[in-house]
Design a protein around this motif. Sequence first.
Motif, PDB file in Angstrom:
ATOM      1  N   UNK A  20      28.784  89.665  -6.762  1.00  0.00           N
ATOM      2  CA  UNK A  20      28.940  90.029  -5.358  1.00  0.00           C
ATOM      3  C   UNK A  20      28.245  91.365  -5.110  1.00  0.00           C
ATOM      4  N   UNK A  21      27.520  91.443  -4.027  1.00  0.00           N
ATOM      5  CA  UNK A  21      26.797  92.651  -3.622  1.00  0.00           C
ATOM      6  C   UNK A  21      27.408  93.137  -2.310  1.00  0.00           C
ATOM      7  N   UNK A  22      27.808  94.416  -2.287  1.00  0.00           N
ATOM      8  CA  UNK A  22      28.450  94.923  -1.077  1.00  0.00           C
ATOM      9  C   UNK A  22      27.433  95.041   0.062  1.00  0.00           C
ATOM     10  N   UNK A  23      27.949  95.117   1.233  1.00  0.00           N
ATOM     11  CA  UNK A  23      27.107  95.162   2.423  1.00  0.00           C
ATOM     12  C   UNK A  23      26.219  96.408   2.408  1.00  0.00           C
ATOM     13  N   UNK A  24      24.978  96.227   2.779  1.00  0.00           N
ATOM     14  CA  UNK A  24      24.023  97.327   2.785  1.00  0.00           C
ATOM     15  C   UNK A  24      23.187  97.422   1.530  1.00  0.00           C
ATOM     16  N   UNK A  25      23.505  96.617   0.509  1.00  0.00           N
ATOM     17  CA  UNK A  25      22.738  96.591  -0.728  1.00  0.00           C
ATOM     18  C   UNK A  25      22.109  95.209  -0.906  1.00  0.00           C
ATOM     19  N   UNK A  36      18.351  98.994 -12.119  1.00  0.00           N
ATOM     20  CA  UNK A  36      19.569  99.255 -12.904  1.00  0.00           C
ATOM     21  C   UNK A  36      20.827  99.027 -12.076  1.00  0.00           C
ATOM     22  N   UNK A  37      21.708  98.190 -12.575  1.00  0.00           N
ATOM     23  CA  UNK A  37      22.909  97.829 -11.848  1.00  0.00           C
ATOM     24  C   UNK A  37      22.757  96.587 -10.997  1.00  0.00           C
ATOM     25  N   UNK A  38      21.513  96.220 -10.655  1.00  0.00           N
ATOM     26  CA  UNK A  38      21.260  94.993  -9.907  1.00  0.00           C
ATOM     27  C   UNK A  38      21.378  95.118  -8.401  1.00  0.00           C
ATOM     28  N   UNK A  65      18.388  85.882  -4.417  1.00  0.00           N
ATOM     29  CA  UNK A  65      19.807  85.762  -4.111  1.00  0.00           C
ATOM     30  C   UNK A  65      20.631  86.058  -5.358  1.00  0.00           C
ATOM     31  N   UNK A  66      21.778  86.724  -5.200  1.00  0.00           N
ATOM     32  CA  UNK A  66      22.606  87.014  -6.384  1.00  0.00           C
ATOM     33  C   UNK A  66      23.129  85.727  -7.012  1.00  0.00           C
ATOM     34  N   UNK A  67      23.226  85.687  -8.329  1.00  0.00           N
ATOM     35  CA  UNK A  67      23.735  84.481  -8.990  1.00  0.00           C
ATOM     36  C   UNK A  67      25.223  84.304  -8.724  1.00  0.00           C
ATOM     37  N   UNK A  68      25.716  83.146  -9.098  1.00  0.00           N
ATOM     38  CA  UNK A  68      27.130  82.831  -8.891  1.00  0.00           C
ATOM     39  C   UNK A  68      27.997  83.819  -9.658  1.00  0.00           C
ATOM     40  N   UNK A  69      29.005  84.331  -8.994  1.00  0.00           N
ATOM     41  CA  UNK A  69      29.918  85.280  -9.625  1.00  0.00           C
ATOM     42  C   UNK A  69      29.547  86.724  -9.441  1.00  0.00           C
TER      43      UNK A  69
END
Length: 302
Positions: free
Chosen positions: A203-208, A215-217, A197-201
């Motif tokens: 945000x990952x856009x939908x579909x990613x 690279x880039x996360x 899960x992405x850490x606090x702060x």
Amino acid sequence: MASTPLINSFTAAKEDAAAFTSKQNQNGGDSVGMKSLKALVLLGAGVSGLFGFAGIAAADEAEHGLDCPSYPWPHRGILSSYDHASIRRGHQVFQQVCASCHSMSLVTYRDLVGVAYTEEEAKALAAEIEVEDGPNEEGEMFARPGKLSDRFPKPYANEQAARFANGGAYPPDLSLITKARHNGQNYVFSLLTGYRDPPAGVSIREGLYYNPYFPGGAIAMPKMLNDGALEYEDGTPATEAQMGKDVVTFLSWAAEPEMEERKLMGFKWIFIFSLALLQAGFYRRWKWAPVKSRKMILDVVN
């Protein structure tokens, strides 16, 4: 570069502190209060520089991905060979999990013979696919069952079709992936097993999907390896780590199938050169021993 403003600010703070100290020295001796103020100025400059460099490191990690751990691959030793049972399991993982999006256009079915399958098994695998061949006597293309000389089939007809099916992302060919990426084997294993899960702060856009090793996360490929996602033929428990290890072993073999032969040939040459070295040393002693042990007597009387 992003680090230039931070370095410039750190340098400017040091120069201001030095100018302040010089001015106070010209006006007379320093009091205890002025010494404390100078110490606070230098401390503030150091802390700002520390946070600046920490920010640079964090930005670099986000841009290039998290450094991968180093795993003890059993085939990395000087005289080590591939785990062929793992190669067979890795091919099964590729066939059932990866082949729906990724291609391996440089590998043929005959490459598997004697490595992971017998010739009959490899022929049976090849016969499961259909290959467009031709033209025939009438000038038309036709479909035929695959044979050992055929390459692994591509999941998409072209790059445009692959991007359309994957939201604009292009799944790379995996034939040489462990050679095409820095720290290839460790990177691929970390990428396959590093989803979280992405850490606090963040945000990952939908579909990613969030993967710190990419690279880039943010990566378009979802998590594909899950415990029990398939059933191995030999009964090995199909855990996430086991599937990741097996498919990376298979990809390593695909990128470097001559590794075992190269190591064996190198060992043979080292053995031959060792014998030649011993023979050269013995010949040198045999040739020069009479000369070096010769006693010369100078008769000065006669």
